[in-house]
Design a protein around this motif. Structure first.
Motif: not given
Length: 687
Positions: A388, A472-473
């Motif tokens: 990220e 990751v998100d």
């Protein structure tokens, strides 16, 4: 023992007194010559300890014991009275006893040392490790026999047995004698077996860790060793005695040449045993580390958490077959389940074993009886925050996948496409269509991932749903080339394994958590340290960070464990645990599984990887140099190439029961304060 038992027996004309005078009569000497001969023998045997890699730092133990006995005898008996102490015949007897014990019993080649054969070097003994087990064995047996005979003589012949028992003198004397025997046993004993098993998913680096430990024992020299010959008295250098695996030697040799091992296949599954001299400074032991190198996917990568029950079912079946009596005999060493499992490799029980994966039964048996389980997990499954922040090291290839619509994705390619060519993951003409770090559009058509702009399928990454990838998100995931199952699945499997292993007979079992490939987070860690030191604040926390930054330097370019002190290594381990592991592994579940293994820390290990060569091959930085060179030369033959596996010293200390950096500083105020500072810095930069 000397004053209360042996002296009284001597004065009362007990058994040892009779034996002593019978020896005098048999050999035709006088009592003083026999006494001098025995002293010379003892000193000669003690001198041999100086030539023994294992015992040289303890050579004073038998000498101190002898001095105590002689002083007591001289003060309380007439063993050396009357008559002159210094006489020529006494000196001759003493020297003869000394030479006999060293040359005959110790088999030290004095003559060839004084007059070496033509063309050969003048060395008293070979290179370390050297062991002369005859000397400690004779000394231990002599003390044990003297104690047992002394107690029998005193309590059965020289004293009133019943009266002494009522006054508890018998118990006290037996306790004192037993303590003396135990102390000499611990001093004289060589061997210490530690049965170690590495558990972990596929391509987590289990084989590389085993080979790295072997290599670093074989080639490392500690600062306490004064020379390569190993003649430093208080030397704590580890030395390899032997290994059962030629394959392990080959992998270790490749590591020294900078090459990482290939994945373990079915033919590579084998039992490995490494014998080496432990790194203790005083009580050095011939430590035997046994392990089983196997393919990690047979345990963790065969389905979802509900499907993959082979290990647990096998373990339950094995335990249910053992009777209470067998388990009791095993606890006292009468039954050795570990060696039985090694001997029975491939012989599976169809009631619970998987015939397609017979290694599972062997691994289950070994795990159930191992002294030390090293849980080996790869850090590349926990890189969401590093990716990220785009702080991943350049050599590591990964795909970043962002969902852009229904069955539509934006795929960011690795910055170096050579790895795809090297692994034949993509065809050459397809690679020519793209550049590194390029973002391309893919979509799912009839269950197949395809490029939007090309009428071709996307071969890698291949996923049925982004839910199986590492998040990751909210809308972004990543995938790497290791092709493991999702870490959220195998961590649940590991929790189940540990629960089952801890159910029975695990009171003395040790666990160590290691996370491999820790250099992948070095750049992220380095950025946090650099950011923290830029903030001008007064107070303890700022000083702590200044001290840490002083020796760490730029860890992203050359990340070496030897450049870290214990506090820095603990901070790095704590950073990995809190910043990366707990973001993908439920925090409470992870803390619970650590508690279940009676641990609260992890140990990061890694190889110092160079950036990719033009051919795309990963290489380890080996610090090879020619003799007399100050700078490394990759084309030169290395003199010493130890410490290739960064953090191996901590793992070896754990295996040997020595203090580690975690023992000293895990949970300490300096580490927690430093982490809080780094966490605050990185949080501010993220926002």
């Amino acid at each position: 023992m000397t004053a209360n038992i042996w002296v009284i027996n001597w004065q009362a004309g007990g058994f040892m007194f009779v034996v002593y005078h019978q020896l005098t009569r048999i050999f035709g000497g006088n009592p003083y010559q026999i006494f001098i001969f025995l002293i010379g023998m003892w000193i000669g045997l003690s001198t041999l300890w100086l030539l023994d890699t294992y015992k040289k730092s303890l050579f004073f133990v038998p000498l101190v014991f002898l001095s105590t006995v002689i002083l007591t005898l001289v003060k309380t008996t007439n063993v050396l009275q009357p008559g002159p102490v210094l006489r020529a015949d006494y000196l001759i007897v003493f020297v003869a006893a000394l030479i006999f014990s060293v040359s005959v019993i110790g088999q030290v080649p004095f003559i060839s040392w004084i007059r070496p054969p033509r063309g050969k070097q003048n060395h008293l003994m070979g290179p370390p490790p050297r062991s002369i087990p005859q000397s400690p064995y004779i000394i231990f047996v002599s003390v044990a026999v003297a104690v047992v005979l002394g107690l029998l003589d005193f309590h059965l012949f020289s004293g009133d047995f019943l009266q002494l028992s009522e006054n508890n003198d018998l118990a006290i004397n037996v306790l004192a004698g037993g303590t003396l025997i135990f102390c000499f046993y611990e001093t004289a004993e060589y061997r210490r077996s530690v049965r170690v098993l590495l558990l972990g998913p596929a391509r987590a680096g289990k084989t590389a860790v085993l080979a790295g430990l072997y290599n670093d024992i074989e080639y490392s020299k500690t600062e306490s060793s004064s020379s390569d010959s190993g003649y430093s008295l208080f030397d704590s250098t580890r030395y390899i005695e032997s290994t059962s695996s030629n394959r392990l030697k080959k992998i270790a040799r490749n590591l020294r040449n900078g090459k990482l091992p290939d994945r373990t296949d079915e033919e590579g599954t084998e039992y490995i045993e490494i014998e080496y001299v432990s790194g203790h400074q005083f009580f050095r032991k011939k430590t035997t580390v046994s392990g089983f190198d196997y393919r990690g996917e047979i345990l963790f990568d065969r389905g979802t958490e509900t499907e993959n029950l082979g290990f647990i079912n096998t373990l339950e079946g094995i335990r249910n077959e053992r009777t209470v009596v067998e388990r009791l005999l095993h606890r006292f060493g009468a039954i050795d389940y570990w060696n039985r499992a090694i001997e029975e490799q491939g012989n599976i029980d169809p009631r619970w074993a998987d015939k397609d994966h017979p290694e599972i039964e062997t691994v289950a048996k070994l795990a159930d009886t191992a002294d030390h389980l090293i849980l080996t997990l790869p850090i590349d499954d926990f890189l969401n925050r590093v990716i990220e922040r785009e702080n991943i090291r350049g050599y590591y290839p990964y795909f970043k996948i962002e969902k852009s619509g229904n069955d539509q994705f934006d795929l960011t390619l690795p910055n170096n496409l050579d790895i795809l060519r090297d692994k034949n993951a993509w065809e050459a003409d397809l690679l020519d269509e793209f550049t590194g770090s390029e973002t391309v559009n893919i979509n799912r058509q009839d269950g197949e991932l395809r490029f939007d702009d090309l009428d071709r399928p996307c071969p890698e990454p291949n996923f049925e749903s982004v839910e199986y990838l590492i998040p990751v998100d909210k809308d972004t995931t990543y995938s790497h080339m290791a092709n493991r199952t999702n870490p959220q699945i195998y961590t649940e499997q590991l929790e189940g394994f540990i629960d089952k292993l801890q159910e029975k007979g695990a009171a003395g079992r040790k666990f160590t958590w290691i996370f491999t490939m820790a250099d992948l987070v070095a750049k992220d860690f380095d950025e946090a340290v650099a950011s923290a030191t830029e903030i001008e604040e007064n107070g303890t926390e700022s000083k702590i960070i200044d001290e840490l930054e002083e020796n760490i330097g730029s860890v992203s370019t050359s990340f070496r464990k030897r450049q870290m002190n214990s506090v820095q290594y603990c901070l790095f381990a704590h950073w990995i645990k809190e910043m990366y592991i707990k973001t993908l592994w439920d925090e409470q579940d992870f803390e619970n599984v650590l508690t279940n293994t009676r641990e609260d820390s992890i140990f990061p290990v890694w190889f110092d990887i160079k950036e990719r060569s033009p051919e795309g091959e990963l290489r380890i930085r080996t610090d090879k140099k020619r003799k007399g060179q100050s700078e490394p030369n990759d084309n030169a033959r290395a003199e010493h190439r130890g410490d290739l596996l960064e953090g191996s010293d901590e793992i070896l200390n754990r295996i040997e029961g020595k203090n580690t950096a975690m023992t000293q500083f895990a949970g300490s105020e300096i580490v927690s304060n430093s982490y809080s500072k780094l966490y605050g810095t990185i949080t501010q930069s993220d926002s």
